[in-house]
Design an enzyme around this catalytic site. Sequence first.
Site, PDB file in Angstrom:
ATOM      1  N   LYS A  47     -10.741   1.092   3.295  1.00  0.00           N
ATOM      2  CA  LYS A  47     -11.505   0.602   2.138  1.00  0.00           C
ATOM      3  C   LYS A  47     -12.958   1.027   2.237  1.00  0.00           C
ATOM      4  O   LYS A  47     -13.584   1.390   1.240  1.00  0.00           O
ATOM      5  CB  LYS A  47     -11.402  -0.920   2.051  1.00  0.00           C
ATOM      6  CG  LYS A  47     -10.036  -1.359   1.560  1.00  0.00           C
ATOM      7  CD  LYS A  47     -10.054  -2.764   0.977  1.00  0.00           C
ATOM      8  CE  LYS A  47      -8.643  -3.131   0.535  1.00  0.00           C
ATOM      9  NZ  LYS A  47      -8.067  -4.244   1.279  1.00  0.00           N
ATOM     10  N   HIS A  87       3.853   1.548   2.391  1.00  0.00           N
ATOM     11  CA  HIS A  87       5.030   0.775   1.979  1.00  0.00           C
ATOM     12  C   HIS A  87       5.763   1.501   0.858  1.00  0.00           C
ATOM     13  O   HIS A  87       6.988   1.622   0.864  1.00  0.00           O
ATOM     14  CB  HIS A  87       4.624  -0.617   1.483  1.00  0.00           C
ATOM     15  CG  HIS A  87       3.808  -1.406   2.479  1.00  0.00           C
ATOM     16  ND1 HIS A  87       2.791  -2.235   2.110  1.00  0.00           N
ATOM     17  CD2 HIS A  87       3.866  -1.469   3.833  1.00  0.00           C
ATOM     18  CE1 HIS A  87       2.267  -2.806   3.179  1.00  0.00           C
ATOM     19  NE2 HIS A  87       2.894  -2.344   4.249  1.00  0.00           N
ATOM     20  N   HIS A 146      -5.296  -1.083  15.406  1.00  0.00           N
ATOM     21  CA  HIS A 146      -5.966  -2.132  14.628  1.00  0.00           C
ATOM     22  C   HIS A 146      -7.323  -2.461  15.244  1.00  0.00           C
ATOM     23  O   HIS A 146      -7.539  -3.601  15.699  1.00  0.00           O
ATOM     24  CB  HIS A 146      -5.093  -3.392  14.567  1.00  0.00           C
ATOM     25  CG  HIS A 146      -3.731  -3.144  14.004  1.00  0.00           C
ATOM     26  ND1 HIS A 146      -2.623  -2.901  14.787  1.00  0.00           N
ATOM     27  CD2 HIS A 146      -3.318  -3.052  12.718  1.00  0.00           C
ATOM     28  CE1 HIS A 146      -1.568  -2.689  14.004  1.00  0.00           C
ATOM     29  NE2 HIS A 146      -1.962  -2.765  12.750  1.00  0.00           N
ATOM     30  N   CYS A 174      -0.431  -5.586  15.527  1.00  0.00           N
ATOM     31  CA  CYS A 174       0.887  -5.112  15.973  1.00  0.00           C
ATOM     32  C   CYS A 174       1.834  -6.278  16.172  1.00  0.00           C
ATOM     33  O   CYS A 174       3.033  -6.081  16.276  1.00  0.00           O
ATOM     34  CB  CYS A 174       0.776  -4.353  17.290  1.00  0.00           C
ATOM     35  SG  CYS A 174      -0.246  -2.881  17.229  1.00  0.00           S
ATOM     36  N   CYS A 211      -7.291  -2.624  20.128  1.00  0.00           N
ATOM     37  CA  CYS A 211      -6.038  -1.920  19.855  1.00  0.00           C
ATOM     38  C   CYS A 211      -6.356  -0.656  19.054  1.00  0.00           C
ATOM     39  O   CYS A 211      -7.104  -0.711  18.072  1.00  0.00           O
ATOM     40  CB  CYS A 211      -5.103  -2.826  19.055  1.00  0.00           C
ATOM     41  SG  CYS A 211      -3.702  -1.950  18.351  1.00  0.00           S
ATOM     42  N   CYS A 244      -2.357  -8.235  20.360  1.00  0.00           N
ATOM     43  CA  CYS A 244      -2.892  -7.676  19.105  1.00  0.00           C
ATOM     44  C   CYS A 244      -2.104  -8.269  17.950  1.00  0.00           C
ATOM     45  O   CYS A 244      -0.889  -8.082  17.845  1.00  0.00           O
ATOM     46  CB  CYS A 244      -2.778  -6.158  19.068  1.00  0.00           C
ATOM     47  SG  CYS A 244      -3.131  -5.516  17.403  1.00  0.00           S
ATOM     48  N   HIS A 272       0.828  -1.199   0.000  1.00  0.00           N
ATOM     49  CA  HIS A 272       0.000   0.000   0.000  1.00  0.00           C
ATOM     50  C   HIS A 272       0.862   1.249   0.000  1.00  0.00           C
ATOM     51  O   HIS A 272       2.103   1.156  -0.061  1.00  0.00           O
ATOM     52  CB  HIS A 272      -1.015  -0.023   1.150  1.00  0.00           C
ATOM     53  CG  HIS A 272      -0.399  -0.122   2.523  1.00  0.00           C
ATOM     54  ND1 HIS A 272       0.496   0.799   3.016  1.00  0.00           N
ATOM     55  CD2 HIS A 272      -0.566  -1.047   3.504  1.00  0.00           C
ATOM     56  CE1 HIS A 272       0.846   0.467   4.240  1.00  0.00           C
ATOM     57  NE2 HIS A 272       0.232  -0.664   4.561  1.00  0.00           N
ATOM     58  N   LYS A 306      -8.340   8.870   8.320  1.00  0.00           N
ATOM     59  CA  LYS A 306      -7.538   7.656   8.092  1.00  0.00           C
ATOM     60  C   LYS A 306      -8.027   6.958   6.814  1.00  0.00           C
ATOM     61  O   LYS A 306      -9.226   6.909   6.550  1.00  0.00           O
ATOM     62  CB  LYS A 306      -7.714   6.729   9.300  1.00  0.00           C
ATOM     63  CG  LYS A 306      -6.679   5.624   9.394  1.00  0.00           C
ATOM     64  CD  LYS A 306      -6.873   4.871  10.720  1.00  0.00           C
ATOM     65  CE  LYS A 306      -6.433   3.438  10.637  1.00  0.00           C
ATOM     66  NZ  LYS A 306      -5.139   3.011  10.654  1.00  0.00           N
TER      67      LYS A 306
HETATM   68  N1  MSP Z   1       6.821  -5.801   9.544  1.00  0.00           N
HETATM   69  C1  MSP Z   1       6.817  -4.605  10.324  1.00  0.00           C
HETATM   70  C2  MSP Z   1       8.129  -3.898  10.219  1.00  0.00           C
HETATM   71  C3  MSP Z   1       9.337  -4.674  10.582  1.00  0.00           C
HETATM   72  S1  MSP Z   1      10.801  -3.789  10.347  1.00  0.00           S
HETATM   73  C4  MSP Z   1      11.989  -4.717  11.058  1.00  0.00           C
HETATM   74  C5  MSP Z   1       5.698  -3.672   9.865  1.00  0.00           C
HETATM   75  N2  MSP Z   1       5.231  -3.848   8.632  1.00  0.00           N
HETATM   76  S2  MSP Z   1       4.033  -3.016   7.961  1.00  0.00           S
HETATM   77  O1  MSP Z   1       3.744  -3.691   6.722  1.00  0.00           O
HETATM   78  O2  MSP Z   1       2.969  -2.899   8.879  1.00  0.00           O
HETATM   79  O3  MSP Z   1       4.468  -1.584   7.552  1.00  0.00           O
HETATM   80  C6  MSP Z   1       5.533  -0.918   7.906  1.00  0.00           C
HETATM   81  C7  MSP Z   1       5.689   0.507   7.457  1.00  0.00           C
HETATM   82  O4  MSP Z   1       4.627   1.069   6.713  1.00  0.00           O
HETATM   83  C8  MSP Z   1       5.869   1.368   8.693  1.00  0.00           C
HETATM   84  O5  MSP Z   1       7.028   2.159   8.538  1.00  0.00           O
HETATM   85  C9  MSP Z   1       4.646   2.205   8.713  1.00  0.00           C
HETATM   86  O6  MSP Z   1       4.853   3.426   9.333  1.00  0.00           O
HETATM   87  C10 MSP Z   1       4.375   2.348   7.244  1.00  0.00           C
HETATM   88  N3  MSP Z   1       3.028   2.817   7.033  1.00  0.00           N
HETATM   89  C11 MSP Z   1       1.860   2.116   7.177  1.00  0.00           C
HETATM   90  N4  MSP Z   1       0.829   2.972   6.940  1.00  0.00           N
HETATM   91  C12 MSP Z   1       1.298   4.217   6.678  1.00  0.00           C
HETATM   92  C13 MSP Z   1       0.726   5.441   6.282  1.00  0.00           C
HETATM   93  N5  MSP Z   1      -0.571   5.617   6.180  1.00  0.00           N
HETATM   94  N6  MSP Z   1       1.576   6.460   5.981  1.00  0.00           N
HETATM   95  C14 MSP Z   1       2.938   6.309   5.988  1.00  0.00           C
HETATM   96  N7  MSP Z   1       3.497   5.166   6.346  1.00  0.00           N
HETATM   97  C15 MSP Z   1       2.708   4.153   6.852  1.00  0.00           C
HETATM   98  O7  MSP Z   1       5.321  -2.807  10.616  1.00  0.00           O
END
Ligand code: MSP
Length: 507
Positions: A300, A20, A146, A128, A143, A125, A17, A297
């Site tokens: 979907k 990422h 989530h 997380c 949470c 959770c 997304h 936020k």
């Molecule tokens: N797997 C763990 C990270 C492990 S690192 C050793 C994780 N994964 S995650 O898929 O949930 O996403 C991680 C990253 O995506 C985080 O840096 C998080 O801040 C970022 N984002 C998720 N939603 C976001 C936004 N809406 N905006 C910006 N970044 C966001 O956590």
Amino acid sequence: MKSYITTPIYYVNGSPHIGHAFTSVMADILKRNREALGYELMLSTGVDEHGQKNQEAAEDKGMSVTDYLDMRCTEFRNVFDKLDVTYDYFVRTSREGHKQAVAGMEQSIFDKDLIVKKNYTGIYCKGCEEFKKESDLTEDGQCALHPTMKVEQTDETNYFLKMEPFRERLLQHIADNPDWIQPEAFRNELTKMLSEPLDDLCISRPKARVTLGIELPFDQDFVTYVWFDALANYLTNIGWPDDAGYEAWWAECEHLIGKDILKPHGVYWPIMLMAAGLPLPKKLSVHSHWTGAGGVKMSKSIGNVVDPIEVIEKLGVDALRWYLARHMRADSDSQISVEFITQSYNTELGNKIGNLLSRAAKFSKARFDGKLPAPGALTAEDEAIRKAVVDATTGMGEWINLADIPARLQAIITVADEMNNYFAEQAPWDLIKNEETRERCQTVIYVTLDSLRVVMEALLQVIPGSAGKALKMLNAPEIATPWKPELDRLKGDSDLGEIETLFPRVQ
Ligand code: MSP
């Protein structure tokens, strides 16, 4: 000179997304910046394949875990390729070498008596992948991050890493190295997290509940907690522990992370490293989040989710890279929508930069025999705009911190406005009409296109595809390393390439 930049590794329980895409694109921009300065780079990004929610996602799809992980891994790689993220290492925590190194780290910490086995009753959770305290939960007991995932009550025996013995040392490290975590707001938040005694960190999950993980080297009934496993990627990517070369990279490691994963990176990871007798990373660069328009936020059900692939298909990758870089904020959330991206693409990239380039270059080709004319003597106006362009782009030839990116791009947009004013005021279309002002016209065209070349060289770090195309149109020479804005690198009286519209307008 080396620089090692890491992104978080992403859970694969869904498609990639915008969050990422964002961190990986920012990491790529910082990589290109360091490379322009002459550094040797290592950029790692990738996927976090273990843990309960990945396991359940595979079950939901009715796929074998291996097939599921392979499918998602390909999907993430494709998205990063489409985003022009030039990663040097794509992380998969299912890699055998990673698993062995993690088990080795656990064993070494266990051998120091820093890991204890005990019973734990608490709330978990899955989102997380963390145990929660009552005080972490919302009013209806879920949470806050989530709310739809439903926390679970657990009563389990697990292995725990002692955290408290390292708390003071970590606080001292933060106090001694004020730039270790940026921006300041998150340093304060972290210091606050460390102001009270730390609970032991649960580093295992019983196989009865979770099977997708790395088996504990000292107890085969358990797998490693997904965060312990995932954080270690930053070391295993560069060959720790066996590969002697890892130390030089590790000494220069900068982690980019979102604010929601500050605790694992600012508390768990440094303490894991201390427990293992390893040095801490050089830097933690934290960013805030993207929300939908109006600060809502993305979800979907509301229908305000921005899908990176859809944006790339509609507007091109550089529209997305530009928006993320130009409109991000490190210490506060920013808003994103397809509409905002379209607007910023049309007005900033299209109107201010792309149009000027095509107008000036097409004019030059049409009036000067397909060529860029040679300039005559410069006037004060020419000197002024050239100086402004050098000043505005100098920042791209210096070390950029994550939080600085938008300001550096703002400077470029501001100077693009000035370049448009210069072009309009000089009015080359009038100057061409008289033989006496023809040379002046040549100068204006040269100054405009050479200035645009400087801007495009600077933008190679942010929108490499489009900036590269522009430099080709201008027939610009290869850029030198270390890069800095340098005037007069275009040769007067030389052929221009084919001029295409860089940023075609999108409604
Ligand atoms: N797997 C763990 C990270 C492990 S690192 C050793 C994780 N994964 S995650 O898929 O949930 O996403 C991680 C990253 O995506 C985080 O840096 C998080 O801040 C970022 N984002 C998720 N939603 C976001 C936004 N809406 N905006 C910006 N970044 C966001 O956590």
